[in-house]
Design a protein around this motif. Structure first.
Motif, PDB file in Angstrom:
ATOM      1  N   PHE A 102       0.844  -1.188   0.000  1.00 48.71           N
ATOM      2  CA  PHE A 102       0.000   0.000   0.000  1.00 48.71           C
ATOM      3  C   PHE A 102       0.882   1.242   0.000  1.00 48.71           C
ATOM      4  O   PHE A 102       1.916   1.266   0.658  1.00 48.71           O
ATOM      5  N   THR A 103       0.474   2.258  -0.725  1.00 50.35           N
ATOM      6  CA  THR A 103       1.176   3.534  -0.700  1.00 50.35           C
ATOM      7  C   THR A 103       0.174   4.636  -1.041  1.00 50.35           C
ATOM      8  O   THR A 103      -0.793   4.410  -1.755  1.00 50.35           O
ATOM      9  N   SER A 104       0.415   5.815  -0.505  1.00 48.62           N
ATOM     10  CA  SER A 104      -0.472   6.943  -0.803  1.00 48.62           C
ATOM     11  C   SER A 104       0.065   7.769  -1.965  1.00 48.62           C
ATOM     12  O   SER A 104      -0.583   8.704  -2.401  1.00 48.62           O
ATOM     13  N   SER A 105       1.260   7.419  -2.466  1.00 49.92           N
ATOM     14  CA  SER A 105       1.859   8.209  -3.525  1.00 49.92           C
ATOM     15  C   SER A 105       2.876   7.379  -4.297  1.00 49.92           C
ATOM     16  O   SER A 105       3.614   6.579  -3.712  1.00 49.92           O
ATOM     17  N   LEU A 106       2.927   7.605  -5.602  1.00 45.83           N
ATOM     18  CA  LEU A 106       3.940   6.933  -6.419  1.00 45.83           C
ATOM     19  C   LEU A 106       5.343   7.392  -6.038  1.00 45.83           C
ATOM     20  O   LEU A 106       6.318   6.712  -6.345  1.00 45.83           O
ATOM     21  N   GLN A 107       5.450   8.540  -5.363  1.00 42.40           N
ATOM     22  CA  GLN A 107       6.762   9.059  -4.957  1.00 42.40           C
ATOM     23  C   GLN A 107       7.516   8.040  -4.106  1.00 42.40           C
ATOM     24  O   GLN A 107       8.731   7.945  -4.170  1.00 42.40           O
ATOM     25  N   PHE A 108       6.789   7.280  -3.289  1.00 48.33           N
ATOM     26  CA  PHE A 108       7.431   6.275  -2.449  1.00 48.33           C
ATOM     27  C   PHE A 108       8.105   5.213  -3.315  1.00 48.33           C
ATOM     28  O   PHE A 108       9.228   4.794  -3.042  1.00 48.33           O
ATOM     29  N   ILE A 109       7.434   4.796  -4.369  1.00 47.71           N
ATOM     30  CA  ILE A 109       8.002   3.781  -5.262  1.00 47.71           C
ATOM     31  C   ILE A 109       9.206   4.365  -6.000  1.00 47.71           C
ATOM     32  O   ILE A 109      10.239   3.701  -6.132  1.00 47.71           O
ATOM     33  N   TYR A 110       9.094   5.609  -6.459  1.00 49.14           N
ATOM     34  CA  TYR A 110      10.251   6.263  -7.087  1.00 49.14           C
ATOM     35  C   TYR A 110      11.425   6.324  -6.105  1.00 49.14           C
ATOM     36  O   TYR A 110      12.570   6.129  -6.485  1.00 49.14           O
ATOM     37  N   TYR A 111      11.129   6.585  -4.844  1.00 51.34           N
ATOM     38  CA  TYR A 111      12.170   6.639  -3.818  1.00 51.34           C
ATOM     39  C   TYR A 111      12.863   5.280  -3.678  1.00 51.34           C
ATOM     40  O   TYR A 111      14.088   5.194  -3.605  1.00 51.34           O
ATOM     41  N   LEU A 112      12.089   4.189  -3.643  1.00 52.34           N
ATOM     42  CA  LEU A 112      12.670   2.853  -3.542  1.00 52.34           C
ATOM     43  C   LEU A 112      13.583   2.569  -4.734  1.00 52.34           C
ATOM     44  O   LEU A 112      14.674   2.018  -4.576  1.00 52.34           O
ATOM     45  N   ILE A 113      13.149   2.977  -5.914  1.00 54.01           N
ATOM     46  CA  ILE A 113      13.955   2.775  -7.124  1.00 54.01           C
ATOM     47  C   ILE A 113      15.234   3.609  -7.050  1.00 54.01           C
ATOM     48  O   ILE A 113      16.308   3.145  -7.427  1.00 54.01           O
ATOM     49  N   GLU A 114      15.120   4.832  -6.541  1.00 54.78           N
ATOM     50  CA  GLU A 114      16.292   5.701  -6.377  1.00 54.78           C
ATOM     51  C   GLU A 114      17.341   5.073  -5.468  1.00 54.78           C
ATOM     52  O   GLU A 114      18.540   5.172  -5.719  1.00 54.78           O
ATOM     53  N   ILE A 115      16.890   4.424  -4.407  1.00 52.63           N
ATOM     54  CA  ILE A 115      17.805   3.791  -3.457  1.00 52.63           C
ATOM     55  C   ILE A 115      18.683   2.764  -4.166  1.00 52.63           C
ATOM     56  O   ILE A 115      19.837   2.547  -3.786  1.00 52.63           O
TER      57      ILE A 115
END
Length: 181
Positions: A102-115
């Motif tokens: 679950f996430t409230s924003s795609l930004q979280f997924i972009y953050y995981l990819i950035e890591i």
């Protein structure tokens, strides 16, 4: 596809229901909505899958791979490798069937990819996740959950991992031994 059980009877004997397989795939599709995704559903088949369930799974996943269950210590390790080897993308995300995302924003997924630019994998990222195991027997290694992980496909050497599963002594001699074999 273990026998359906609608009550939890203790550790490792939780609820098993075909609805969880269908809803689990739909959950991952929704989690990655907005991204170019390829859903590979790799099933360790203990029991026959009802035809209507199989048709639904084929409709919602890009690939459905069914492998008859074989008892054995490293069988699940092979399942991971086989499923990952089917992926065509540059980034792999693995989720256990009973893990919801679950996430409230795609930004979280972009953050995981950035890591992934600085690390080989992201494992089980949640403020509610268990903390990494503090165990001196791990040596320099870090505990990582395989319930959810994200990595670049290029970091996975399937041939090397297969060799390590087939020849554990090779793996221990090359990568170090551990009391937690």
């Amino acid at each position: 596809t273990r026998p359906e059980r609608n009550t939890q009877d203790g550790l490792f004997t939780g609820v098993v229901n075909y609805d969880f397989i269908i809803d689990g795939v739909l959950n991952k599709r929704k989690f990655f909505e907005g991204f170019d995704t390829e859903i590979i559903l790799y099933i360790d088949k203990h029991n026959e899958i009802p035809t209507d369930i199989l048709v639904q799974l084929q409709d919602i996943a890009d690939t459905v791979c069914i492998r008859n269950h074989t008892d054995g210590v490293s069988f699940n390790d092979y399942n991971y490798l086989r499923a990952i080897s089917l992926a065509s993308g540059d980034i792999i995300c693995h989720c256990d069937q009973d893990t919801a995302c679950f996430t409230s924003s795609l930004q979280f997924i972009y953050y995981l990819i950035e890591i992934l630019d600085g690390y080989k994998f992201v494992s089980y990222p949640s403020v509610w996740s268990p903390k990494p195991v503090e165990d001196p027997s791990f040596g320099r290694r870090t505990w990582a959950s395989t319930r959810f992980f994200l990595c670049k496909k290029e970091t996975i050497d399937i041939a090397e991992l297969t060799k390590c599963i087939q020849e554990p002594e090779y793996a221990y001699s090359k990568y170090g031994d551990s009391p937690r074999r």
